[in-house]
Every structure is written in structure tokens, then in C-alpha cells.
Design an enzyme around this catalytic site. Sequence first.
Site, PDB file in Angstrom:
ATOM      1  N   SER A   1       0.897  -1.377  -0.135  1.00 52.13           N
ATOM      2  CA  SER A   1       0.181  -0.056   0.011  1.00 52.13           C
ATOM      3  C   SER A   1       0.658   1.277   0.229  1.00 52.13           C
ATOM      4  O   SER A   1       2.070   1.676   1.264  1.00 52.13           O
ATOM      5  CB  SER A   1      -0.860   0.827   1.556  1.00 52.13           C
ATOM      6  OG  SER A   1      -1.927   1.477   1.484  1.00 52.13           O
TER       7      SER A   1
ATOM      8  N   LYS B   1      -0.953  -1.538  -4.248  1.00 56.25           N
ATOM      9  CA  LYS B   1      -2.008  -0.439  -3.778  1.00 56.25           C
ATOM     10  C   LYS B   1      -1.707   1.471  -3.964  1.00 56.25           C
ATOM     11  O   LYS B   1      -0.526   0.688  -3.311  1.00 56.25           O
ATOM     12  CB  LYS B   1      -2.691  -0.893  -3.207  1.00 56.25           C
ATOM     13  CG  LYS B   1      -3.939   0.010  -2.124  1.00 56.25           C
ATOM     14  CD  LYS B   1      -4.309  -0.773  -1.650  1.00 56.25           C
ATOM     15  CE  LYS B   1      -4.584  -0.106   0.224  1.00 56.25           C
ATOM     16  NZ  LYS B   1      -5.099  -0.392   1.489  1.00 56.25           N
TER      17      LYS B   1
ATOM     18  N   LYS C   1      -2.906   5.295  -2.734  1.00 53.03           N
ATOM     19  CA  LYS C   1      -3.565   5.765  -1.642  1.00 53.03           C
ATOM     20  C   LYS C   1      -4.173   6.638  -2.927  1.00 53.03           C
ATOM     21  O   LYS C   1      -3.478   7.143  -3.649  1.00 53.03           O
ATOM     22  CB  LYS C   1      -3.059   6.577  -0.682  1.00 53.03           C
ATOM     23  CG  LYS C   1      -3.058   5.066   0.180  1.00 53.03           C
ATOM     24  CD  LYS C   1      -4.154   4.642   0.746  1.00 53.03           C
ATOM     25  CE  LYS C   1      -3.726   3.529   1.775  1.00 53.03           C
ATOM     26  NZ  LYS C   1      -5.177   2.885   2.748  1.00 53.03           N
TER      27      LYS C   1
ATOM     28  N   ASP D   1      -7.183   2.595  -3.200  1.00 48.90           N
ATOM     29  CA  ASP D   1      -7.788   2.669  -2.660  1.00 48.90           C
ATOM     30  C   ASP D   1      -8.126   4.016  -1.344  1.00 48.90           C
ATOM     31  O   ASP D   1      -7.407   5.106  -1.381  1.00 48.90           O
ATOM     32  CB  ASP D   1      -6.804   2.275  -1.382  1.00 48.90           C
ATOM     33  CG  ASP D   1      -7.426   1.979   0.554  1.00 48.90           C
ATOM     34  OD1 ASP D   1      -8.653   2.596   0.474  1.00 48.90           O
ATOM     35  OD2 ASP D   1      -6.977   2.143   1.290  1.00 48.90           O
TER      36      ASP D   1
ATOM     37  N   GLU E   1     -11.043   0.459  -3.760  1.00 45.48           N
ATOM     38  CA  GLU E   1     -10.913  -0.464  -2.236  1.00 45.48           C
ATOM     39  C   GLU E   1     -11.899   1.776  -1.378  1.00 45.48           C
ATOM     40  O   GLU E   1     -11.519   2.890  -1.259  1.00 45.48           O
ATOM     41  CB  GLU E   1      -9.956  -0.122  -1.620  1.00 45.48           C
ATOM     42  CG  GLU E   1      -9.567  -0.676   0.087  1.00 45.48           C
ATOM     43  CD  GLU E   1      -8.336  -0.849   1.032  1.00 45.48           C
ATOM     44  OE1 GLU E   1      -7.830  -0.995  -0.337  1.00 45.48           O
ATOM     45  OE2 GLU E   1      -8.350  -1.453   1.699  1.00 45.48           O
TER      46      GLU E   1
ATOM     47  N   ASP F   1     -13.833  -1.900   2.938  1.00 41.56           N
ATOM     48  CA  ASP F   1     -12.248  -1.819   4.001  1.00 41.56           C
ATOM     49  C   ASP F   1     -13.736  -1.228   5.787  1.00 41.56           C
ATOM     50  O   ASP F   1     -14.156  -1.896   5.182  1.00 41.56           O
ATOM     51  CB  ASP F   1     -10.839  -1.585   3.865  1.00 41.56           C
ATOM     52  CG  ASP F   1     -10.473  -0.958   4.777  1.00 41.56           C
ATOM     53  OD1 ASP F   1     -10.975  -1.327   5.815  1.00 41.56           O
ATOM     54  OD2 ASP F   1      -9.543  -0.733   4.570  1.00 41.56           O
TER      55      ASP F   1
ATOM     56  N   LYS G   1      -9.669  -7.112   7.589  1.00 43.77           N
ATOM     57  CA  LYS G   1      -8.764  -6.960   8.792  1.00 43.77           C
ATOM     58  C   LYS G   1      -9.367  -8.159   9.962  1.00 43.77           C
ATOM     59  O   LYS G   1     -10.526  -7.265  10.562  1.00 43.77           O
ATOM     60  CB  LYS G   1      -8.667  -5.928   9.013  1.00 43.77           C
ATOM     61  CG  LYS G   1      -8.057  -5.304   8.134  1.00 43.77           C
ATOM     62  CD  LYS G   1      -7.777  -3.094   7.580  1.00 43.77           C
ATOM     63  CE  LYS G   1      -7.538  -2.605   6.615  1.00 43.77           C
ATOM     64  NZ  LYS G   1      -7.746  -0.940   6.344  1.00 43.77           N
TER      65      LYS G   1
ATOM     66  N   GLY H   1      -3.804  -4.518   5.956  1.00 39.52           N
ATOM     67  CA  GLY H   1      -3.122  -3.706   7.307  1.00 39.52           C
ATOM     68  C   GLY H   1      -3.076  -2.621   7.758  1.00 39.52           C
ATOM     69  O   GLY H   1      -3.970  -1.632   7.167  1.00 39.52           O
TER      70      GLY H   1
HETATM   71  O1  OSB Z   1      -6.937   1.399   4.301  1.00 40.55           O
HETATM   72  O2  OSB Z   1      -5.656  -0.233   4.023  1.00 40.55           O
HETATM   73  C1  OSB Z   1      -6.248   0.786   4.819  1.00 40.55           C
HETATM   74  C2  OSB Z   1      -3.577   2.472   7.324  1.00 40.55           C
HETATM   75  C3  OSB Z   1      -3.456   2.036   8.175  1.00 40.55           C
HETATM   76  C4  OSB Z   1      -4.596   3.075   7.947  1.00 40.55           C
HETATM   77  C5  OSB Z   1      -5.252   1.931   7.170  1.00 40.55           C
HETATM   78  C6  OSB Z   1      -5.231   1.223   5.562  1.00 40.55           C
HETATM   79  C7  OSB Z   1      -3.983   1.284   5.917  1.00 40.55           C
HETATM   80  C8  OSB Z   1      -2.476   0.190   4.506  1.00 40.55           C
HETATM   81  C9  OSB Z   1      -1.760  -0.114   4.794  1.00 40.55           C
HETATM   82  O3  OSB Z   1      -3.475   0.615   3.495  1.00 40.55           O
HETATM   83  C10 OSB Z   1      -1.288  -1.337   5.013  1.00 40.55           C
HETATM   84  C11 OSB Z   1      -0.399  -1.622   5.538  1.00 40.55           C
HETATM   85  O4  OSB Z   1       0.769  -1.725   4.822  1.00 40.55           O
HETATM   86  O5  OSB Z   1      -0.341  -1.730   6.302  1.00 40.55           O
HETATM   87 MG    MG Z   2      -8.259   0.379   3.191  1.00 39.56          MG
END
Ligand code: OSB
Ligand code: MG
Length: 364
Positions: free
Chosen positions: A130, A156, A158, A183, A208, A233, A257, A285
Site C-alpha cells: 500500500s 495499491k 492511496k 484505496d 477500495e 474495508d 482486517k 494492513g
Molecule cells: O485503508 O488499508 C487501509 C493503513 C492504515 C489505516 C488504513 C489503511 C492502511 C493501509 C496500509 O493501507 C496497509 C499497510 O501497509 O499496513
Molecule cells: Mg483500506
Amino acid sequence: MELRLLRLPLVNFFETSFGRIHDRAFVIVTIDGEGETGVGECVADDHPYYSAETTRTSWHILHDYIAPLVVGRTFAHPNTVFDALAVIRGHNMAKAAFEMAAWDLYARQQNMPLAKVLGGTRTRIESGVSIGIQDSFDQLLERVEIERAAGYRRIKIKVKPGWDVEAAALVRERFGDIPLMVDANAAYSLKDADHLTRLDAFNLMMVEQPLDYDDIRDHARLQARMATPICLDESIHSVRVAEEAIAARACRIINIKPGRVGGHHESIRLHDLAARHDIPVWHGGMLESGIGRAHNIHLSTLPNFSLPGDVAASRRYYAPDLIDPEITVDPDGTIGVPTGSGIGVHIVADRVAAATQERAEMRA
Ligand code: OSB
Ligand code: MG
């Protein structure tokens, strides 16, 4: 039960649609059960922007409400823990931190790897990354290059308004047909539907959580207008909500998660529900330390985790991690599942102590 509030600096800042962070605070729960210990990590953040829970609320709930219910009590199996906490409404991240520690404890008592106790079937998991919002598109392309070179099987990025269609277009242009997704962390509303459908041009694996954190109805309306599969999510905070989302056709993919749904047992129920509906799942994550990361790896061994997840190598997050050896990704983009009992990683006590800002102990 022992609670520790830890803070660790991140190797790289991490920016989502709700903001940029440079370090991560989280609560570690350790439980003692007749000579064995179990450990869990609470994924709540400092802030209530991803979820309503925070490190402080999770401490409060664990210390004042979960501990009195569970310390000194015997559980036949960790799959009974979530229901035993049902009197506490919500606070899934706090519940999950304890529930996952209970699974680790149980697996150690059985002298089995956690994956096996959870019903997992793989010895390696597929890893993706991510990539947060950067200062410039050049910086984004550079980060994609680095992660591709490390072997990760899915990228992925953001997105948020102003950093979405152009970002996707540039990554596609530079890297071609790589497995790519975005995402939004709930940064849009249904009014943006026309804009979001522009993402359909990039053949993304999924988008996402484009809309609000608990909005099933509008996600269903958006999915009806978009070719790109929607993955939920934030919205999927319980198995029941997942049933509603699937029935409403609000998503075609689900991110799991365990912190968001209340632990491993609820995650398995969610995983099984999705499998019955041919909805693929992948493991999300939350910038976990090696402790939470190890839990995530074990859970990711269940069969319907059929897409690469956000569970990546320790070095992307913390240097050093709290565990030794750290979690590494192979050049083929996979991570080996630890084979020792429980979560199967060695926690370095000195590093945990050095990062600890508060500590509490509750006894029967
Ligand atoms: O939306 O998936 C998410 C991190 C913190 C809060 C929300 C998210 C995320 C990530 C990071 O996308 C995922 C990771 O590398 O742990
Ligand atoms: Mg997410």
C-alpha cells in the site's frame, strides 16, 4: 494481562486521504495462561480518522472492561472469546487485541503454529504493498519502482480528490499492465460517481472504500455504475454488515482486517461467508509491528485469501521491528509463514521496553 502503549517511528511517512503520519502508537496485549503467554496488537491509531477507536479508547476498554471479564477466567477455546465480550458494544479493535492474544496462547498450548489452529492451508502468502500519497507524482512513480523491484505482487496506491485519476494514469503509463488498485479511505461521496467512473479506464483490480465508512447503500449504487470492482474495508465492521453488503451488491471483493471485525474468529466467519458467495478476500494492513504482522500472516493462510494482501515486509515500516528475525518478502513476492508454535516470532524484549510509554498489569 499486561497492556503496553508503544510508539515507534515509521521508516517512511504514510499518507492517506485522512492525513499523514510519521510514527505509530499502538497497544500490545500480553496474557499469561498457566505458563504460556499469548500476545496481540491493537490496530487502533492515535486518531479517530480511520475508525472511531483510538489507542486511548482501546486502552480504556481493555483495562476497564475486557480485563475484568476475562482475567482469571477459563475459556474452552479462543473461538468463544468474541461472544464472551458481547456485552461490550463495538470496540472491535480492543476486543481483537485480546482475542488474538488468546489464539496465540491457545496455539502455543497446543504446540502448533497459529495458521494450523486457524484452519490455514498455505505455507507462503502473496504479498502486496500500500503506497501512500506522496509529495509529487514523480515521488509516487519512484516508490512504485522500488516496490516492484522488491517483488511485490500487487501495488495499491492511496487516492483522494486531486490525487486519483492522474495518479492511476501515470502509474499505468509507466508500468503497463501490473496488478494495480486504489484505496480512497472514504474520501468521496455518490456525487463524485461520474468522476470515479473515470477510473474504469485503467483496468484496476478494484477500488477500495470509495465512499463513507458505513455506507452500504451508496456503494451499491456506485457499483451498479462502475465496471471496476468495489472492495469494502471500513464499511465491513461485522459479519452481519458483510451479509448486507453482499446482498445489496455493494462490493465484489472484501478486505479483511481482524482488528476491524473483532479478531480471528470473526475474520474466519467473514472469510467463510465471502467464500460461500464467491467473493474473494485479501488481508488488509494497519501498519502493524511484527507482532500484529505475524498474526496477519497466519490468518492469510486460509484458502479464500486468494488475492495478494497489504501484509508486507517489516523493513517498509520499522527499523528495527519488534521481532527478530524480521518479516521478509522473497523476490517472488511471497512471505513464508512462521513455523514455530503460536505466532512463531521472537519478540525482542529490549525493543519493546524501549518503545513503551505506559504499562499496566491486571491480575486475577
Ligand atoms: O485503508 O488499508 C487501509 C493503513 C492504515 C489505516 C488504513 C489503511 C492502511 C493501509 C496500509 O493501507 C496497509 C499497510 O501497509 O499496513
Ligand atoms: Mg483500506
